[in-house]
Write an enzyme that holds these catalytic residues in place. Structure first.
Site, PDB file in Angstrom:
ATOM      1  CG  ASN A  10      -1.810   1.147   1.362  1.00  0.00           C
ATOM      2  OD1 ASN A  10      -1.407   2.273   1.068  1.00  0.00           O
ATOM      3  ND2 ASN A  10      -3.025   0.927   1.806  1.00  0.00           N
ATOM      4  NE  ARG A  21       8.913  20.712   2.347  1.00  0.00           N
ATOM      5  CZ  ARG A  21      10.242  20.829   2.445  1.00  0.00           C
ATOM      6  NH1 ARG A  21      10.993  20.814   1.384  1.00  0.00           N
ATOM      7  NH2 ARG A  21      10.794  20.935   3.631  1.00  0.00           N
ATOM      8  CG  HIS A  46      -7.835   3.523   1.327  1.00  0.00           C
ATOM      9  ND1 HIS A  46      -8.110   2.574   2.288  1.00  0.00           N
ATOM     10  CD2 HIS A  46      -8.909   4.335   1.306  1.00  0.00           C
ATOM     11  CE1 HIS A  46      -9.306   2.813   2.812  1.00  0.00           C
ATOM     12  NE2 HIS A  46      -9.802   3.883   2.232  1.00  0.00           N
ATOM     13  NE  ARG A  48      -9.037   6.806   4.589  1.00  0.00           N
ATOM     14  CZ  ARG A  48      -8.069   5.905   4.772  1.00  0.00           C
ATOM     15  NH1 ARG A  48      -6.867   6.124   4.332  1.00  0.00           N
ATOM     16  NH2 ARG A  48      -8.330   4.766   5.407  1.00  0.00           N
ATOM     17  CG  HIS A  53      -3.368   8.995   2.529  1.00  0.00           C
ATOM     18  ND1 HIS A  53      -4.582   8.580   3.021  1.00  0.00           N
ATOM     19  CD2 HIS A  53      -2.596   9.249   3.602  1.00  0.00           C
ATOM     20  CE1 HIS A  53      -4.545   8.580   4.337  1.00  0.00           C
ATOM     21  NE2 HIS A  53      -3.355   8.989   4.722  1.00  0.00           N
ATOM     22  CD  GLU A  73      -6.943  -0.342   0.953  1.00  0.00           C
ATOM     23  OE1 GLU A  73      -6.833  -1.572   0.936  1.00  0.00           O
ATOM     24  OE2 GLU A  73      -6.435   0.369   1.833  1.00  0.00           O
ATOM     25  CB  THR A 103      -6.280   4.397   9.426  1.00  0.00           C
ATOM     26  OG1 THR A 103      -5.954   3.282   8.598  1.00  0.00           O
ATOM     27  CG2 THR A 103      -6.404   3.942  10.871  1.00  0.00           C
ATOM     28  CG  HIS A 193      -5.574  -1.544   9.365  1.00  0.00           C
ATOM     29  ND1 HIS A 193      -4.998  -0.851  10.378  1.00  0.00           N
ATOM     30  CD2 HIS A 193      -6.122  -0.619   8.548  1.00  0.00           C
ATOM     31  CE1 HIS A 193      -5.214   0.436  10.205  1.00  0.00           C
ATOM     32  NE2 HIS A 193      -5.878   0.609   9.092  1.00  0.00           N
ATOM     33  CG  ASP A 194      -2.454  -1.517  12.676  1.00  0.00           C
ATOM     34  OD1 ASP A 194      -1.762  -0.555  12.295  1.00  0.00           O
ATOM     35  OD2 ASP A 194      -3.593  -1.382  13.171  1.00  0.00           O
ATOM     36  N   GLY A 216       0.966  -1.278   4.368  1.00  0.00           N
ATOM     37  CA  GLY A 216       1.489   0.030   4.005  1.00  0.00           C
ATOM     38  C   GLY A 216       2.344   0.650   5.087  1.00  0.00           C
ATOM     39  CG  HIS A 217       1.858   2.987   9.402  1.00  0.00           C
ATOM     40  ND1 HIS A 217       1.682   4.343   9.255  1.00  0.00           N
ATOM     41  CD2 HIS A 217       2.521   2.819  10.574  1.00  0.00           C
ATOM     42  CE1 HIS A 217       2.206   4.966  10.289  1.00  0.00           C
ATOM     43  NE2 HIS A 217       2.719   4.057  11.108  1.00  0.00           N
TER      44      HIS A 217
HETATM   45  N1  PXP Z   1      -6.441  -2.618   4.267  1.00  0.00           N
HETATM   46  C1  PXP Z   1      -7.223  -1.527   4.314  1.00  0.00           C
HETATM   47  C2  PXP Z   1      -8.655  -1.668   3.943  1.00  0.00           C
HETATM   48  C3  PXP Z   1      -6.718  -0.282   4.688  1.00  0.00           C
HETATM   49  O1  PXP Z   1      -7.504   0.795   4.724  1.00  0.00           O
HETATM   50  C4  PXP Z   1      -5.347  -0.162   5.001  1.00  0.00           C
HETATM   51  C5  PXP Z   1      -4.777   1.179   5.365  1.00  0.00           C
HETATM   52  O2  PXP Z   1      -4.976   2.073   4.329  1.00  0.00           O
HETATM   53  C6  PXP Z   1      -4.560  -1.327   4.936  1.00  0.00           C
HETATM   54  C7  PXP Z   1      -5.134  -2.538   4.574  1.00  0.00           C
HETATM   55  C8  PXP Z   1      -3.108  -1.304   5.245  1.00  0.00           C
HETATM   56  O3  PXP Z   1      -2.916  -1.002   6.599  1.00  0.00           O
HETATM   57  P1  PXP Z   1      -1.484  -0.600   7.134  1.00  0.00           P
HETATM   58  O4  PXP Z   1      -1.141   0.707   6.510  1.00  0.00           O
HETATM   59  O5  PXP Z   1      -1.653  -0.547   8.603  1.00  0.00           O
HETATM   60  O6  PXP Z   1      -0.530  -1.676   6.694  1.00  0.00           O
END
Ligand code: PXP
Length: 240
Positions: A10, A21, A46, A48, A53, A73, A103, A193-194, A216-217
């Site tokens: 991601n 910037r 993703h 928004r 982003h 997504e 998020t 996620h996480d 992603g993060h």
């Molecule tokens: N899946 C979805 C639906 C998300 O919204 C996100 C964050 O944008 C992720 C996965 C990835 O999460 P993370 O950035 O914590 O890895």
């Protein structure tokens, strides 16, 4: 032997840095291509509504450049749906996040949103786009996911990550149950996620039919120390 889940990177956080910037540094398309060169098996974005982003204008450029799986997504409001249909990604992951959400932090209620999801998914499917819907680890929601016509579910792994260090066996329980229900219903299983270098291998080990993780993060945070190439290779190793 179970197959490894595919790693979709991601790149929202890369866009966040660029947007700070007003220039094109880092170049999002170039980063996406480099992620692929370094081993990523997919690119996720993703967009928004506030475009803090990835911007809507990034999507056609990415669609033209990305050669691995392209996953968009987001919450399927009319503007988002139009964007997805115009760009034809391989997969669209539907997420019920509020416009101002920091998020994504919750999955769909596949029963109360049944009619809405059925219509959206039918539209995406008729355009040949695979659909995945974001779900909390709740086996009861799986039947609803099947009824609305989703191809896959994406397990929201935030709670797993939060509880991993306290008791990872307990933290994974509901995910195993939900994955089993999805498997029995003929739905593919993604997760995200996480997820990070510490909790990823155990998750994949316990969810053997996992098809894809989108991360992603943690990847971008780890890349500050290890570099993007090494980081992607380290995540792939955790999945192997
Ligand atoms: N899946 C979805 C639906 C998300 O919204 C996100 C964050 O944008 C992720 C996965 C990835 O999460 P993370 O950035 O914590 O890895």
């Amino acid at each position: 032997m179970p197959m490894s889940a595919r790693l979709s990177v991601n790149i929202n956080k890369v866009a966040l840095i660029r947007n700070a910037r007003g220039s094109n540094l880092p170049d999002l398309v170039r980063v996406a291509l480099d992620c692929e060169r370094f081993g990523a098996q997919g690119i996720t974005v993703h967009p928004r509504p506030d475009e803090r982003h990835v911007r809507y204008g990034d999507i056609p450029l990415l669609k033209r450049a990305v050669t691995e799986e392209f996953n968009i997504e987001g919450n399927p409001n009319p503007r988002f749906l139009q964007l997805v249909l115009a760009n034809g990604p391989d997969q669209c992951t539907l997420v019920p996040d509020a416009p101002d959400a920091l998020t994504s932090d919750t999955g769909w209620d596949t029963f109360t949103k049944r009619d809405f999801l059925t219509d959206v998914i039918a539209e995406l499917k008729s355009a040949g786009i695979r659909t995945s819907i974001f779900l909390d680890p709740d086996p009861n929601m799986v039947e609803g996911a099947m009824r609305v016509g989703a191809d896959r579910i994406e397990l929201y792994t935030g709670e797993y990550a939060k509880r991993y260090h306290t008791d990872r066996n307990k933290a994974i329980e509901a995910f195993v149950e939900t994955a089993e229900a999805a498997d029995a219903a003929g739905l593919g299983i993604n997760a995200g996620h996480d997820l990070n270098l510490e909790n990823l291998a155990f998750f994949q080990q316990k969810i053997p039919h996992l098809l894809e993780v989108s991360i992603g993060h943690a990847i971008i945070a780890d890349a500050l120390y290890y570099g993007l190439h090494n980081t992607i290779q380290m995540y792939l190793q955790k999945l192997s």
